[in-house]
Design a protein around this motif. Structure first.
Motif, PDB file in Angstrom:
ATOM      1  N   THR A  81       0.832  -1.211   0.000  1.00 17.34           N
ATOM      2  CA  THR A  81       0.000   0.000   0.000  1.00 17.34           C
ATOM      3  C   THR A  81       0.864   1.259   0.000  1.00 17.34           C
ATOM      4  OG1 THR A  81      -0.183  -0.173   2.419  1.00 17.34           O
ATOM      5  CG2 THR A  81      -1.998  -1.071   1.095  1.00 17.34           C
ATOM      6  N   ILE A  82       1.760   1.356   0.992  1.00 19.66           N
ATOM      7  CA  ILE A  82       2.583   2.561   1.122  1.00 19.66           C
ATOM      8  C   ILE A  82       3.534   2.723  -0.065  1.00 19.66           C
ATOM      9  CG2 ILE A  82       4.341   3.705   2.520  1.00 19.66           C
ATOM     10  CD1 ILE A  82       3.104   2.371   4.977  1.00 19.66           C
ATOM     11  N   MET A  83       4.239   1.654  -0.426  1.00 23.58           N
ATOM     12  CA  MET A  83       5.209   1.759  -1.520  1.00 23.58           C
ATOM     13  C   MET A  83       4.566   2.100  -2.864  1.00 23.58           C
ATOM     14  SD  MET A  83       8.119  -1.144  -0.716  1.00 23.58           S
ATOM     15  CE  MET A  83       8.741  -0.947  -2.380  1.00 23.58           C
ATOM     16  N   PRO A  84       3.495   1.417  -3.270  1.00 26.41           N
ATOM     17  CA  PRO A  84       2.854   1.784  -4.550  1.00 26.41           C
ATOM     18  C   PRO A  84       2.314   3.213  -4.554  1.00 26.41           C
ATOM     19  CG  PRO A  84       2.135  -0.389  -3.855  1.00 26.41           C
ATOM     20  CD  PRO A  84       2.887   0.198  -2.700  1.00 26.41           C
ATOM     21  N   LEU A  85       1.751   3.642  -3.419  1.00 26.51           N
ATOM     22  CA  LEU A  85       1.205   4.999  -3.342  1.00 26.51           C
ATOM     23  C   LEU A  85       2.308   6.052  -3.412  1.00 26.51           C
ATOM     24  CD1 LEU A  85      -1.597   4.524  -0.654  1.00 26.51           C
ATOM     25  CD2 LEU A  85      -1.885   4.902  -3.118  1.00 26.51           C
ATOM     26  N   ILE A  86       3.448   5.763  -2.770  1.00 28.85           N
ATOM     27  CA  ILE A  86       4.592   6.686  -2.859  1.00 28.85           C
ATOM     28  C   ILE A  86       5.098   6.754  -4.295  1.00 28.85           C
ATOM     29  CG2 ILE A  86       7.012   7.003  -2.210  1.00 28.85           C
ATOM     30  CD1 ILE A  86       6.329   5.972   0.558  1.00 28.85           C
ATOM     31  N   ILE A 102       5.704   4.209 -15.514  1.00 26.80           N
ATOM     32  CA  ILE A 102       5.400   2.781 -15.398  1.00 26.80           C
ATOM     33  C   ILE A 102       6.531   2.054 -14.662  1.00 26.80           C
ATOM     34  CG2 ILE A 102       5.125   0.636 -16.694  1.00 26.80           C
ATOM     35  CD1 ILE A 102       3.625   2.251 -18.802  1.00 26.80           C
ATOM     36  N   GLY A 103       7.775   2.424 -14.981  1.00 26.93           N
ATOM     37  CA  GLY A 103       8.918   1.802 -14.316  1.00 26.93           C
ATOM     38  C   GLY A 103       8.942   2.067 -12.818  1.00 26.93           C
ATOM     39  N   VAL A 107       8.378  -0.742  -9.776  1.00 29.83           N
ATOM     40  CA  VAL A 107       9.303  -0.933  -8.657  1.00 29.83           C
ATOM     41  C   VAL A 107       8.561  -0.810  -7.328  1.00 29.83           C
ATOM     42  CG1 VAL A 107      11.293   0.028  -7.445  1.00 29.83           C
ATOM     43  CG2 VAL A 107      11.329  -0.186  -9.929  1.00 29.83           C
ATOM     44  N   GLY A 108       7.660   0.164  -7.243  1.00 26.86           N
ATOM     45  CA  GLY A 108       6.905   0.368  -6.008  1.00 26.86           C
ATOM     46  C   GLY A 108       5.952  -0.765  -5.682  1.00 26.86           C
ATOM     47  N   CYS A 109       5.544  -1.500  -6.714  1.00 26.96           N
ATOM     48  CA  CYS A 109       4.594  -2.603  -6.519  1.00 26.96           C
ATOM     49  C   CYS A 109       5.279  -3.958  -6.344  1.00 26.96           C
ATOM     50  CB  CYS A 109       3.626  -2.678  -7.709  1.00 26.96           C
ATOM     51  SG  CYS A 109       2.562  -1.235  -7.890  1.00 26.96           S
ATOM     52  N   CYS A 110       6.597  -3.969  -6.379  1.00 31.33           N
ATOM     53  CA  CYS A 110       7.333  -5.234  -6.252  1.00 31.33           C
ATOM     54  C   CYS A 110       7.486  -5.630  -4.780  1.00 31.33           C
ATOM     55  CB  CYS A 110       8.718  -5.099  -6.883  1.00 31.33           C
ATOM     56  SG  CYS A 110       8.685  -5.123  -8.692  1.00 31.33           S
ATOM     57  N   PRO A 111       7.701  -6.913  -4.514  1.00 39.03           N
ATOM     58  CA  PRO A 111       7.867  -7.374  -3.130  1.00 39.03           C
ATOM     59  C   PRO A 111       9.221  -6.979  -2.571  1.00 39.03           C
ATOM     60  CG  PRO A 111       8.266  -9.169  -4.648  1.00 39.03           C
ATOM     61  CD  PRO A 111       7.783  -8.012  -5.483  1.00 39.03           C
ATOM     62  N   GLY A 112       9.416  -7.236  -1.282  1.00 38.28           N
ATOM     63  CA  GLY A 112      10.707  -6.980  -0.665  1.00 38.28           C
ATOM     64  C   GLY A 112      11.768  -7.897  -1.242  1.00 38.28           C
ATOM     65  N   LEU A 148      -1.783  -4.435  -8.974  1.00 40.09           N
ATOM     66  CA  LEU A 148      -1.473  -3.056  -8.589  1.00 40.09           C
ATOM     67  C   LEU A 148      -0.970  -2.242  -9.772  1.00 40.09           C
ATOM     68  CD1 LEU A 148       0.275  -3.590  -5.117  1.00 40.09           C
ATOM     69  CD2 LEU A 148      -1.999  -2.651  -5.542  1.00 40.09           C
ATOM     70  N   VAL A 149      -0.121  -2.853 -10.603  1.00 37.39           N
ATOM     71  CA  VAL A 149       0.387  -2.148 -11.787  1.00 37.39           C
ATOM     72  C   VAL A 149      -0.759  -1.819 -12.735  1.00 37.39           C
ATOM     73  CG1 VAL A 149       1.847  -2.348 -13.839  1.00 37.39           C
ATOM     74  CG2 VAL A 149       2.687  -3.156 -11.625  1.00 37.39           C
ATOM     75  N   LEU A 150      -1.711  -2.741 -12.869  1.00 36.93           N
ATOM     76  CA  LEU A 150      -2.873  -2.492 -13.717  1.00 36.93           C
ATOM     77  C   LEU A 150      -3.700  -1.336 -13.176  1.00 36.93           C
ATOM     78  CD1 LEU A 150      -4.580  -3.381 -16.153  1.00 36.93           C
ATOM     79  CD2 LEU A 150      -5.782  -4.959 -14.618  1.00 36.93           C
ATOM     80  N   TRP A 151      -3.870  -1.268 -11.874  1.00 40.08           N
ATOM     81  CA  TRP A 151      -4.642  -0.184 -11.262  1.00 40.08           C
ATOM     82  C   TRP A 151      -3.951   1.162 -11.394  1.00 40.08           C
ATOM     83  CZ3 TRP A 151      -6.230  -2.872  -6.003  1.00 40.08           C
ATOM     84  CH2 TRP A 151      -7.308  -3.717  -6.246  1.00 40.08           C
ATOM     85  N   PHE A 152      -2.661   1.201 -11.024  1.00 39.06           N
ATOM     86  CA  PHE A 152      -1.957   2.473 -10.938  1.00 39.06           C
ATOM     87  C   PHE A 152      -1.370   2.949 -12.263  1.00 39.06           C
ATOM     88  CE2 PHE A 152      -1.400   1.089  -6.365  1.00 39.06           C
ATOM     89  CZ  PHE A 152      -2.297   2.030  -5.859  1.00 39.06           C
TER      90      PHE A 152
END
Length: 210
Positions: A81-86, A102-103, A107-112, A148-152
């Motif tokens: 949530t926080i990373m994709p929104l940032i 998109i890049g 990156v923001g939507c990827c796991p740790g 998440l990538v599809l949404w954002f």
């Protein structure tokens, strides 16, 4: 020799941030010096790093981890949530073109990753929790990251779910498990402690940071 290794280990542990920044700058200025760290080589190096972290884990660390499913749930939710929104906010604030946006969002939507485990170890954080977080977020990534990538970003991506699982198994879970069991069976032996010290000094060498 052992005293020297202990001195180097203490020095690197005390000045970790400065050392990492120096290595990053050096790699940026002289990239050929680390050009050999790629492909299978980087995988082996990261696996060795995770092995040394496993050597620091005890039975109590593992027990505490299994008693904290809520903590891992909260951390995983924050991850997605926080990373994709940032990432999305950065693309809007700086008005990035669609390709860069998109890049950044991807990156923001990827796991740790393994880097977070390394930083937790170097900063004397909760390594067991960090590894647990990485495992949980990676297992969920094949489903959540594309969504998440599809949404954002309003675009679709293909995620190799089996490849991600195999990577986290080989690079993180397996080495950490081996290190943990080594520490469990032989951790009290002096020869093992000396070997573990050599491993920790090796982890602190430049290739792991650049």
């Amino acid at each position: 020799m052992l005293k020297f290794l202990k001195f180097v280990s203490r020095f690197l542990s005390t000045h970790t941030s400065i050392f990492v920044i120096f290595c990053a700058i050096f790699a940026f200025i002289f990239p050929p010096a680390f050009s050999w760290v790629h492909g299978n080589t980087s995988t082996v190096i990261l696996a060795l790093v995770m092995l040394t972290m496993g050597l620091t884990l005890t039975v109590e660390d593992v027990k505490v981890l299994f008693k904290r499913p809520l903590d891992i749930l909260i951390g995983t939710c924050a991850q997605y949530t926080i990373m994709p929104l940032i990432a999305l906010s950065l693309t809007k604030i700086f008005g990035l073109n669609p390709y860069l946006a998109i890049g950044i969002i991807l990156v923001g939507c990827c796991p740790g990753g393994v880097s977070s485990n390394i930083m937790s170890f170097l900063c004397k954080g909760d390594v067991a929790y960090s590894v647990g977080m990485t495992t949980a977020s990676t297992i969920l990534a094949p489903m959540i990251t594309p969504l998440l990538v599809l949404w954002f970003a309003d675009t679709s991506i293909h995620v190799n779910a089996f490849g991600m699982f195999l990577n986290i198994l080989v690079v993180t879970i397996l080495p950490v498990t081996i290190g943990f069991f080594c520490n469990y069976f032989w951790g009290k032996k002096e020869t093992f402690k000396n070997m573990a010290l050599h491993q920790h000094v090796w982890v602190a060498s430049p290739p792991f940071f650049c």
